[in-house]
Design a protein around this motif. Sequence first.
Motif, mmCIF file in Angstrom:
data_model
loop_
_atom_site.group_PDB
_atom_site.id
_atom_site.type_symbol
_atom_site.label_atom_id
_atom_site.label_comp_id
_atom_site.label_asym_id
_atom_site.label_seq_id
_atom_site.Cartn_x
_atom_site.Cartn_y
_atom_site.Cartn_z
ATOM 1 N N ASN A 471 0.797 -1.225 0.000
ATOM 2 C CA ASN A 471 0.000 0.000 0.000
ATOM 3 C C ASN A 471 0.827 1.272 0.000
ATOM 4 O O ASN A 471 0.265 2.372 0.048
ATOM 5 N N ASN A 603 -10.580 -0.402 -0.239
ATOM 6 C CA ASN A 603 -9.319 0.338 -0.365
ATOM 7 C C ASN A 603 -8.138 -0.576 -0.684
ATOM 8 O O ASN A 603 -7.000 -0.261 -0.344
ATOM 9 N N SER A 605 -5.423 -1.621 -2.633
ATOM 10 C CA SER A 605 -4.652 -0.999 -3.712
ATOM 11 C C SER A 605 -4.221 -2.003 -4.776
ATOM 12 O O SER A 605 -4.218 -1.691 -5.971
ATOM 13 N N LEU A 631 -7.002 5.465 -6.972
ATOM 14 C CA LEU A 631 -5.783 4.889 -6.405
ATOM 15 C C LEU A 631 -4.875 5.982 -5.852
ATOM 16 O O LEU A 631 -4.298 5.849 -4.767
ATOM 17 N N ASN A 635 -3.077 6.908 -2.270
ATOM 18 C CA ASN A 635 -1.618 6.973 -2.198
ATOM 19 C C ASN A 635 -1.116 8.032 -3.180
ATOM 20 O O ASN A 635 -0.722 7.709 -4.306
#
Length: 670
Positions: A471, A603, A605, A631, A635
């Motif tokens: 992540n 969530n 990723s 995405l 991040n």
Amino acid sequence: MVRIRLFGGIEVISPGGQAVRFATRKAALLLAALVLAGRRGLRREQISEALWPGRANVQARNSLRQALVDIRRSFPNDGSGHIRIEGDQETVSLIFDPDETDISIFDLKLETGQAADLAIAADLYHGELLAGEAIAEGLHEWFGPYQNGYQRKALHLVEQLSLAQAAPGLAEEAACERLAQRLLASDPAAEAAHRALIRIHARQGHENLALRQFELCRAALRKHLGVEPEAQTNSLAAALRLREEIEHRIAPVSEITSQQVAIPAPMKQDDRPSVAVLPFQNLSGDPEQEYFADGIVEDIITALARFRHLFVIARNSSFTYKGRAVDTKQVGRELNVRYVVEGSVRRAGERLRISAQLIDASTGAHLWADRFDRPLADVFDLQDQVASSIVGAITPKVEEAEIERAKSKPTESLDAYDYYLRGLAVFDRTTTSRTAIDEALRLFMQAVTHDREFAIAYARAARCFVTRKSNGWMVDRAKEVAEAMRLARKAIEFGRDDPVALSYGGYVLGYAGGELEDCAAWIDRALVLNPNLAAAWGYSSWAKACLGEPDEAVEHAALAMRLSPLDPRMFAWQFCTALAHFCGGRYDSAVSWARISLLSQPNYSSAMRVIAASHALAGRLEKAQEMVAHLRDLNPTLRLSNLADVLPPFRRADDRDRYIEGLREAGLPE
């Protein structure tokens, strides 16, 4: 290194890990013929007539020449490889190293006669030579002797390997069992394979399974060959029946009280959840179903016993309650167990209905119950299916109950196992978030502080670092990756016989350190120790996808989901399926499975990246860009320049390049 596989069909893998495709089926069969002929080679006239019968000599020779060109194109003679074609006007041969073909390695391992080498040979035998290949009738005369010869070798091998075992539970025994099952899949009347399974079951103390295998053998021989079992097979069955008769005379079940056979609960330092599986009731009114019901229970006990975090009461103790009306609380007290499994079997026409339930023995509360309806086509396959389904449902429920017990304890009395359970509750049962992973890591590290050899706690702690890596949450990447690898190696060091520790530890070695071969090897060992462990199949799926074996990856993920349909980390196996489809170039399927994964982990990723790359490569740029935007909300630091920090360690360069290119097209900035 090039790999040529002929067992189970023709498969050629290039040094880069790519599957080699030939222009024609005849070219592939020609390669197989050259491999089988070895360095002595083949006469051109002989092989051209066999492969292209009915053609004029000149035409057949031209066809042979074209097929050889096709093979040379796949193995260029540029000095970089060991495989090349040599020949003159009369003969042609394929020059290769023995370790580049499965049949050569198979023969070399057979020659040593050592149990470890025989196990390697057993695992190389993926099926009959050239199985599934469309071989013309005229070619059977050519390939038939080789196929029959290697089948005889495999039958001799399974017999030899089953006799070489001195104790149950060895890796060689598992290899022997796998070989026996493969042999029976292609020939149900392979008596040597039946004998091998009878010996394995008997050595493991499962006399019922051994006798059931004998009955399967006898039925198959009568059906397919019209004969009775050989004297050697009958002798095995007679010895098993004699053993049962002697044990029954020494200790008749009816004369043993439950207090006499009660097994003490595990000591405090090994305070695992304890389970007893009681004999299932036969509600069919058919005495023959009694054997089936007992077989299901024995399979469940055997499968549960493979989970090292469970303390499972042996069959001999739980079967003392057979035919008795019992109170589960009383059973819990007498056998000192926390959980009791009970059930029933009923036949209705050509269908069987099996009911099962999991009960908390201390309170009498029902934690889980289900019913399985199956056609009575093959009762033994049905027995295995039901047993694995029940085990897959029981283990997560036991884990949930244990977590609730740990939560109810005052924090000042927590020990290593309770810290571990609390960490598990945070890690497995909450939406993935940075704070949740940090808290889980803290709890797992508390567990290893209390027990310096707590293998699965080390493994789960290492897994937390992998989630941080995936992540983009790592602060000091080099330091945290090193810590993940240290913890993973501790898990493997202290848990060499713990399949959970091996599967998690192996996965961390693969993702955090890129050590895919070690990753796959430890996960394979976990599956040998416990073939019912869903997590091991799931991580095997991920490893297979990274190694460039997408079809096997999809199969292994499906097994994980079937074995543990209630698993709180189902989303991980759904993602592994998506990743495998991406590697296989099946972008629509990759998107579908990744979206299913996101339903429970919005969530996640890794799933988002696969969706974005797949949409882009399938030409759906708008959808790809939407996913990249989401995405990057999670991040903002993610770039193509640091994508390697979260990228799976793809072995095939093409998989890696497509992944990166897909995210570039989806709009991930440089």
